[in-house]
Design a protein around this motif. Structure first.
Motif, PDB file in Angstrom:
ATOM      1  N   ALA B  25       0.287   5.441   5.970  1.00  0.00           N
ATOM      2  CA  ALA B  25       0.154   4.838   7.296  1.00  0.00           C
ATOM      3  C   ALA B  25      -0.434   3.437   7.173  1.00  0.00           C
ATOM      4  CB  ALA B  25      -0.734   5.704   8.185  1.00  0.00           C
ATOM      5  N   GLY B  26      -0.008   2.546   8.064  1.00  0.00           N
ATOM      6  CA  GLY B  26      -0.521   1.183   8.054  1.00  0.00           C
ATOM      7  C   GLY B  26       0.290   0.250   7.171  1.00  0.00           C
TER       8      GLY B  26
ATOM      9  N   MET C  38       2.298   0.057  14.129  1.00  0.00           N
ATOM     10  CA  MET C  38       1.283  -0.960  13.844  1.00  0.00           C
ATOM     11  C   MET C  38       0.869  -0.905  12.378  1.00  0.00           C
ATOM     12  SD  MET C  38      -2.400  -1.804  15.493  1.00  0.00           S
ATOM     13  CE  MET C  38      -3.373  -2.949  14.491  1.00  0.00           C
ATOM     14  N   ARG C  39       0.958  -2.034  11.710  1.00  0.00           N
ATOM     15  CA  ARG C  39       0.512  -2.131  10.325  1.00  0.00           C
ATOM     16  C   ARG C  39      -0.974  -2.475  10.291  1.00  0.00           C
ATOM     17  NH1 ARG C  39       4.061  -6.675   8.055  1.00  0.00           N
ATOM     18  NH2 ARG C  39       3.429  -7.434  10.093  1.00  0.00           N
ATOM     19  N   ASP C  40      -1.576  -2.328   9.115  1.00  0.00           N
ATOM     20  CA  ASP C  40      -2.998  -2.712   8.992  1.00  0.00           C
ATOM     21  C   ASP C  40      -3.132  -4.091   8.346  1.00  0.00           C
ATOM     22  OD1 ASP C  40      -2.350  -2.129   6.386  1.00  0.00           O
ATOM     23  OD2 ASP C  40      -3.588  -0.318   6.272  1.00  0.00           O
ATOM     24  N   PHE C  41      -1.999  -4.846   8.323  1.00  0.00           N
ATOM     25  CA  PHE C  41      -2.067  -6.216   7.822  1.00  0.00           C
ATOM     26  C   PHE C  41      -1.057  -7.061   8.594  1.00  0.00           C
ATOM     27  CE2 PHE C  41       1.200  -3.963   5.565  1.00  0.00           C
ATOM     28  CZ  PHE C  41       2.233  -4.869   5.410  1.00  0.00           C
ATOM     29  N   PRO C  90      -3.981   0.898  13.891  1.00  0.00           N
ATOM     30  CA  PRO C  90      -2.995   0.909  12.802  1.00  0.00           C
ATOM     31  C   PRO C  90      -2.413   2.307  12.583  1.00  0.00           C
ATOM     32  CG  PRO C  90      -4.876  -0.404  12.140  1.00  0.00           C
ATOM     33  CD  PRO C  90      -5.245   0.232  13.464  1.00  0.00           C
ATOM     34  N   GLY C  91      -1.147   2.378  12.310  1.00  0.00           N
ATOM     35  CA  GLY C  91      -0.467   3.648  12.106  1.00  0.00           C
ATOM     36  C   GLY C  91       0.135   4.214  13.386  1.00  0.00           C
TER      37      GLY C  91
END
Lengths: 77, 144, 144, 77
Positions: B25-26, C38-41, C90-91
């Motif tokens: 995820a992410g 949603m990404r974390d970057f 995120p995720g």
């Protein structure tokens, strides 16, 4: 050892069998295997060929122990 | 990466959701999924049922090779291909291709690539049972 | 046809499966789905959370107009767009576009069209909360 | 009646308000509405404009009762 010849789908139905076993011949190719396995019929023009489960051309060499398959155009998906 | 053949009906959305639970995820921002479902008509005829023949062994190898090609061509987080075999009824899913990647362009292009390659080269053959009682081998895949 | 905005997290696969239950079985052979997550970057920075602002009223009208355009351009059985609004982590899924049609070309092309149109014209704005404590408005969507 | 002017996202934050209400003016356009509502600042170059929730150009006519919105490039999806 020997060569396993397999037929699928409409080709299998037309030939009335799904598999043949041949002794290995000298200088075998996929086309030569067809000629020996199905002497009653020319190899169909649009036939697809696989040797050991990878697509191959009619002149692909075939050795003792190989699996050669003939089948019509694919229609999955 | 997952390639699977299914002799029984599957739910494509559950398959995708379950697989996605194993994708970090992410990391992925884009998921593209295609599902092919059996229609009740083809080339102007009513179709009652279908049988999907395949080449056990070669089919799996070939699908894995298609996935490997896609991963060489695009930067992908993960891919999934699932395909039915055997007896299928109208309304049942036949195939799922799914791609997870950082960006949407890759996801869309790779998902479509998987489907086109699968349609043109993977060793599956459809035999249709028509409403009038006859059966026929599908000779040619529809263009996509 | 369904356009919806979601202030709370949703499961895209359940949404698609539920919607599909209302699409006439046997009529569609192709379903293309895109999910944006949603990404974390983003642009090289770690992103902790996001807020999605929108223009209530115009957003829904605009998404419905995009669907109408797709249906003019391709022969489609059904379409779905779902989009998150508000606080997102995120995720979590941000957007789903899904298209049902007889053939795969239409499904792929229309699904991608919906996403590109949505990205370029639908009135949503992202504000990112960065890992370093700052926030910033996203100025430009990634190309797709 | 009056004209409702709305601002979104970074533009809303920069202006410190999300909405203005103006009396209708003579020969109003979206650009003229901006000039009356936000006299302290030129209309940003990349601003997007909607009149009654449909995209419009700066010279789009605005009438009493209309809703005019100004916002930065969109970033959804």
């Amino acid at each position: 050892m020997s060569i396993t010849v397999r037929y699928f789908a409409s080709l299998r139905e037309q030939l009335g069998r799904g598999e043949d076993r041949l002794d290995a011949g000298d200088a075998d190719t996929a086309a030569a295997v067809w000629a020996r396995a199905v002497p009653e019929r020319d190899m169909p023009e649009r036939v697809l060929i696989a040797v050991n489960q990878e697509y191959a051309e009619p002149d692909h060499p075939v050795r003792d122990g190989d699996e050669v398959a003939f089948f019509p155009p694919v229609t999955g998906g | 990466m997952s390639v699977s053949l299914h002799p029984k009906p599957f739910d494509p959305w559950t398959l995708v959701a379950t697989h996605q639970a194993g994708v970090a995820a992410g990391r992925f921002g884009a998921t593209a999924v295609f599902v092919g479902t059996m229609r009740d008509f083809n080339e102007g005829d009513d179709v009652r049922a279908m049988t999907l023949e395949h080449y056990p062994g070669m089919t799996e190898k070939h699908l894995e090779a298609i996935v490997a090609q896609a991963r060489e061509r695009w930067t992908l987080e993960d891919c999934l291909i699932a395909h039915r075999v055997g007896a299928i009824e109208p309304g049942e899913p036949i195939v799922v291709t799914a791609v997870w990647s950082a960006h949407r362009r890759e996801a869309f292009e790779a998902c479509r690539f998987l489907m086109e390659e699968l349609k043109h080269r993977a060793p599956f053959w459809k035999r249709e049972a028509l409403a009038d009682g006859g059966t026929r081998w599908v000779e040619k895949n529809t263009e996509g």
